[in-house]
Design a protein around this motif. Structure first.
Motif, PDB file in Angstrom:
ATOM      1  N   LEU A   1     -76.347-123.406   3.341  1.00 21.80           N
ATOM      2  CA  LEU A   1     -76.262-124.514   4.254  1.00 21.80           C
ATOM      3  C   LEU A   1     -75.386-124.916   4.298  1.00 21.80           C
ATOM      4  CD1 LEU A   1     -77.646-126.325   6.205  1.00 21.80           C
ATOM      5  CD2 LEU A   1     -78.675-127.594   4.567  1.00 21.80           C
ATOM      6  N   VAL A   2     -74.362-125.074   3.015  1.00 20.82           N
ATOM      7  CA  VAL A   2     -73.189-126.251   2.725  1.00 20.82           C
ATOM      8  C   VAL A   2     -71.655-125.425   3.311  1.00 20.82           C
ATOM      9  CG1 VAL A   2     -71.506-126.984   0.715  1.00 20.82           C
ATOM     10  CG2 VAL A   2     -73.902-127.305   0.995  1.00 20.82           C
TER      11      VAL A   2
ATOM     12  N   ASP B   1     -71.497-133.677   8.832  1.00 20.47           N
ATOM     13  CA  ASP B   1     -71.320-132.619   8.529  1.00 20.47           C
ATOM     14  C   ASP B   1     -70.813-132.912   7.151  1.00 20.47           C
ATOM     15  OD1 ASP B   1     -72.961-131.987   9.799  1.00 20.47           O
ATOM     16  OD2 ASP B   1     -70.680-130.734  11.311  1.00 20.47           O
ATOM     17  N   ILE B   2     -70.137-134.034   6.432  1.00 16.53           N
ATOM     18  CA  ILE B   2     -69.577-133.537   5.089  1.00 16.53           C
ATOM     19  C   ILE B   2     -70.542-134.623   4.637  1.00 16.53           C
ATOM     20  CG2 ILE B   2     -67.273-134.922   3.645  1.00 16.53           C
ATOM     21  CD1 ILE B   2     -65.600-133.735   6.723  1.00 16.53           C
ATOM     22  N   VAL B   3     -71.016-135.591   5.275  1.00 21.11           N
ATOM     23  CA  VAL B   3     -71.825-136.317   4.250  1.00 21.11           C
ATOM     24  C   VAL B   3     -72.888-135.462   3.666  1.00 21.11           C
ATOM     25  CG1 VAL B   3     -73.411-138.406   4.377  1.00 21.11           C
ATOM     26  CG2 VAL B   3     -71.292-138.328   4.956  1.00 21.11           C
ATOM     27  N   PHE B   4     -73.384-134.495   5.177  1.00 19.27           N
ATOM     28  CA  PHE B   4     -75.011-133.588   4.051  1.00 19.27           C
ATOM     29  C   PHE B   4     -74.485-132.623   3.206  1.00 19.27           C
ATOM     30  CE2 PHE B   4     -76.362-134.984   8.865  1.00 19.27           C
ATOM     31  CZ  PHE B   4     -77.454-135.164   8.149  1.00 19.27           C
ATOM     32  N   ALA B   5     -72.848-132.198   3.483  1.00 23.52           N
ATOM     33  CA  ALA B   5     -72.302-130.706   2.817  1.00 23.52           C
ATOM     34  C   ALA B   5     -72.599-131.844   1.425  1.00 23.52           C
ATOM     35  CB  ALA B   5     -71.132-130.487   2.572  1.00 23.52           C
ATOM     36  N   VAL B   6     -72.232-132.765   0.498  1.00 13.52           N
ATOM     37  CA  VAL B   6     -71.946-133.240  -0.641  1.00 13.52           C
ATOM     38  C   VAL B   6     -73.481-133.382  -1.020  1.00 13.52           C
ATOM     39  CG1 VAL B   6     -71.319-135.491  -1.591  1.00 13.52           C
ATOM     40  CG2 VAL B   6     -69.939-134.940  -0.331  1.00 13.52           C
ATOM     41  N   PHE B   7     -74.613-133.935  -0.130  1.00 12.83           N
ATOM     42  CA  PHE B   7     -75.731-134.283  -0.308  1.00 12.83           C
ATOM     43  C   PHE B   7     -76.691-132.785  -0.708  1.00 12.83           C
ATOM     44  CE2 PHE B   7     -76.038-138.804   1.474  1.00 12.83           C
ATOM     45  CZ  PHE B   7     -76.919-138.874   0.105  1.00 12.83           C
ATOM     46  N   PHE B   8     -76.362-131.774  -0.085  1.00  9.89           N
ATOM     47  CA  PHE B   8     -76.822-130.345  -0.720  1.00  9.89           C
ATOM     48  C   PHE B   8     -75.511-129.711  -2.015  1.00  9.89           C
ATOM     49  CE2 PHE B   8     -78.588-131.074   3.751  1.00  9.89           C
ATOM     50  CZ  PHE B   8     -79.809-131.345   3.377  1.00  9.89           C
ATOM     51  N   THR B   9     -74.822-130.350  -1.722  1.00  5.93           N
ATOM     52  CA  THR B   9     -74.470-129.597  -2.811  1.00  5.93           C
ATOM     53  C   THR B   9     -74.961-130.398  -4.384  1.00  5.93           C
ATOM     54  OG1 THR B   9     -72.027-129.436  -1.990  1.00  5.93           O
ATOM     55  CG2 THR B   9     -72.322-129.399  -4.059  1.00  5.93           C
ATOM     56  N   LEU B  10     -74.973-131.587  -4.282  1.00  6.13           N
ATOM     57  CA  LEU B  10     -75.767-131.989  -5.341  1.00  6.13           C
ATOM     58  C   LEU B  10     -77.331-131.610  -5.292  1.00  6.13           C
ATOM     59  CD1 LEU B  10     -74.601-135.916  -4.837  1.00  6.13           C
ATOM     60  CD2 LEU B  10     -74.063-134.181  -6.458  1.00  6.13           C
ATOM     61  N   PHE B  11     -77.790-131.252  -4.477  1.00  6.02           N
ATOM     62  CA  PHE B  11     -78.898-131.041  -4.519  1.00  6.02           C
ATOM     63  C   PHE B  11     -79.221-129.613  -5.086  1.00  6.02           C
ATOM     64  CE2 PHE B  11     -81.415-132.901  -0.689  1.00  6.02           C
ATOM     65  CZ  PHE B  11     -80.999-134.452  -1.068  1.00  6.02           C
TER      66      PHE B  11
ATOM     67  N   PHE C   1     -86.300-121.656  -6.303  1.00  8.60           N
ATOM     68  CA  PHE C   1     -85.900-119.996  -6.495  1.00  8.60           C
ATOM     69  C   PHE C   1     -85.937-120.284  -4.516  1.00  8.60           C
ATOM     70  CE2 PHE C   1     -87.551-120.459 -10.837  1.00  8.60           C
ATOM     71  CZ  PHE C   1     -86.936-119.355 -10.833  1.00  8.60           C
ATOM     72  N   VAL C   2     -85.805-121.250  -3.824  1.00 10.62           N
ATOM     73  CA  VAL C   2     -85.532-121.034  -2.290  1.00 10.62           C
ATOM     74  C   VAL C   2     -84.930-122.056  -1.403  1.00 10.62           C
ATOM     75  CG1 VAL C   2     -87.035-120.677   0.072  1.00 10.62           C
ATOM     76  CG2 VAL C   2     -88.456-120.208  -2.547  1.00 10.62           C
ATOM     77  N   TYR C   3     -85.059-123.025  -1.837  1.00  9.74           N
ATOM     78  CA  TYR C   3     -84.725-124.175  -1.200  1.00  9.74           C
ATOM     79  C   TYR C   3     -82.823-124.061  -1.723  1.00  9.74           C
ATOM     80  CZ  TYR C   3     -88.921-126.266   0.221  1.00  9.74           C
ATOM     81  OH  TYR C   3     -90.325-126.507   0.305  1.00  9.74           O
ATOM     82  N   MET C   4     -82.786-123.704  -3.099  1.00  6.11           N
ATOM     83  CA  MET C   4     -81.558-123.760  -3.497  1.00  6.11           C
ATOM     84  C   MET C   4     -81.170-122.887  -2.890  1.00  6.11           C
ATOM     85  SD  MET C   4     -80.111-122.816  -7.648  1.00  6.11           S
ATOM     86  CE  MET C   4     -80.736-121.215  -7.617  1.00  6.11           C
TER      87      MET C   4
ATOM     88  N   THR D   1     -79.575-130.380  -9.115  1.00  7.77           N
ATOM     89  CA  THR D   1     -80.737-130.827  -9.811  1.00  7.77           C
ATOM     90  C   THR D   1     -81.988-129.723  -9.327  1.00  7.77           C
ATOM     91  OG1 THR D   1     -81.354-131.966  -6.895  1.00  7.77           O
ATOM     92  CG2 THR D   1     -80.342-133.499  -8.915  1.00  7.77           C
ATOM     93  N   SER D   2     -81.625-129.232  -7.740  1.00  5.26           N
ATOM     94  CA  SER D   2     -82.486-127.680  -8.227  1.00  5.26           C
ATOM     95  C   SER D   2     -82.322-127.214  -9.310  1.00  5.26           C
ATOM     96  CB  SER D   2     -82.615-126.919  -6.817  1.00  5.26           C
ATOM     97  OG  SER D   2     -82.574-128.254  -5.458  1.00  5.26           O
ATOM     98  N   CYS D   3     -81.273-127.082  -9.962  1.00  6.19           N
ATOM     99  CA  CYS D   3     -81.499-125.816 -10.719  1.00  6.19           C
ATOM    100  C   CYS D   3     -81.535-126.648 -12.233  1.00  6.19           C
ATOM    101  CB  CYS D   3     -79.326-126.105 -11.408  1.00  6.19           C
ATOM    102  SG  CYS D   3     -78.749-124.306  -9.627  1.00  6.19           S
ATOM    103  N   ILE D   4     -81.007-128.227 -12.233  1.00  2.00           N
ATOM    104  CA  ILE D   4     -81.566-129.321 -13.395  1.00  2.00           C
ATOM    105  C   ILE D   4     -83.607-129.328 -13.896  1.00  2.00           C
ATOM    106  CG2 ILE D   4     -81.278-131.415 -14.696  1.00  2.00           C
ATOM    107  CD1 ILE D   4     -78.213-131.099 -13.535  1.00  2.00           C
ATOM    108  N   ALA D   5     -83.484-129.835 -12.334  1.00  2.00           N
ATOM    109  CA  ALA D   5     -84.796-130.534 -12.722  1.00  2.00           C
ATOM    110  C   ALA D   5     -85.608-129.709 -12.300  1.00  2.00           C
ATOM    111  CB  ALA D   5     -85.193-131.604 -11.093  1.00  2.00           C
ATOM    112  N   ASP D   6     -85.742-128.319 -11.603  1.00  2.00           N
ATOM    113  CA  ASP D   6     -86.829-127.563 -11.000  1.00  2.00           C
ATOM    114  C   ASP D   6     -87.171-126.930 -11.234  1.00  2.00           C
ATOM    115  OD1 ASP D   6     -87.149-129.622  -8.927  1.00  2.00           O
ATOM    116  OD2 ASP D   6     -86.278-129.562  -7.430  1.00  2.00           O
ATOM    117  N   MET D   7     -85.993-125.866 -12.082  1.00  2.00           N
ATOM    118  CA  MET D   7     -86.200-124.567 -12.461  1.00  2.00           C
ATOM    119  C   MET D   7     -87.192-125.198 -14.031  1.00  2.00           C
ATOM    120  SD  MET D   7     -84.956-121.582 -12.002  1.00  2.00           S
ATOM    121  CE  MET D   7     -83.042-122.536 -10.929  1.00  2.00           C
ATOM    122  N   LEU D   8     -86.850-125.933 -15.128  1.00  2.00           N
ATOM    123  CA  LEU D   8     -87.991-126.197 -16.123  1.00  2.00           C
ATOM    124  C   LEU D   8     -89.296-125.973 -15.788  1.00  2.00           C
ATOM    125  CD1 LEU D   8     -84.646-126.685 -16.912  1.00  2.00           C
ATOM    126  CD2 LEU D   8     -85.887-128.526 -18.898  1.00  2.00           C
ATOM    127  N   PRO D   9     -89.630-127.169 -15.235  1.00  2.00           N
ATOM    128  CA  PRO D   9     -91.319-127.246 -14.904  1.00  2.00           C
ATOM    129  C   PRO D   9     -91.645-125.875 -14.370  1.00  2.00           C
ATOM    130  CG  PRO D   9     -90.017-128.677 -13.665  1.00  2.00           C
ATOM    131  CD  PRO D   9     -89.263-127.658 -14.109  1.00  2.00           C
TER     132      PRO D   9
END
Length: 170
Positions: free
Chosen positions: A93-94, A18-28, A84-87, A31-39
């Motif tokens: 989730l974290v 669960d700690i590993v998942f929390a790290v990944f989803f924190t990174l997500f 806007f939804v997954y983020m 990336t949701s802010c950086i990558a998905d917001m622009l397009p």
């Protein structure tokens, strides 16, 4: 009359996955802010311009993901879901993973199913088998960037497969 007690969740130290998942989803979240917001917002990143957000999206799209460079409307819907939804889901989730909130199980299953369907099938399908102008010329780089966004949610789905997921280790 017998009193029933609620099952006790394992402490976080006994749930390292669960700690590993929390790290990944924190990174997500990032990336949701950086990558998905622009397009999603229609910001042009077909050429670098010195802005970190534009340049990082240009570098990724140019080198690994031509579909992302000039996304069709359906792809902007996909990135909009992420931005806007997954983020928002990741933000909930974290702490749910870290605190062992069992109610997150159903939303996590719904989320993982959506990711597998939309990203895993549709986006990967277009990237590898779709129109030639959208097919990645660098499949290894595309997979290196994008496979975690499908595999981690699928592993979360496996993690959440049984009732009261935080009462047991993975």
């Amino acid at each position: 009359m017998t009193a029933t007690t609620a099952p006790v969740n394992l402490p976080l130290r006994r749930r390292p996955i669960d700690i590993v998942f929390a790290v990944f989803f924190t990174l997500f979240i990032v990336t949701s802010c950086i990558a998905d917001m622009l397009p999603t917002l229609g910001i042009d990143f077909t050429q670098p311009n010195g802005s970190f957000l534009v340049d990082s999206n240009y570098w990724y799209a140019h080198d690994a993901d031509p579909l992302f460079m000039n996304p069709p409307v359906w792809m902007r819907i996909v990135t909009g879901l992420s931005a806007f939804v997954y983020m928002l889901f990741y933000v909930v989730l974290v702490p749910a993973l870290l605190r062992g909130w069992n109610w997150i199980q159903l939303p996590a299953v719904i989320y993982a199913t959506m990711i597998a369907s939309i990203t895993g099938i549709i986006v990967f399908g277009v990237e590898f088998f779709g129109e030639p102008e959208f097919q990645t010329q660098n499949p290894a780089k595309f997979l290196a960037f994008n496979l975690p966004y499908v595999l981690v949610p699928l592993l979360l789905l496996i993690r959440m497969r049984k009732p009261l997921p935080f009462t047991r280790a993975f």
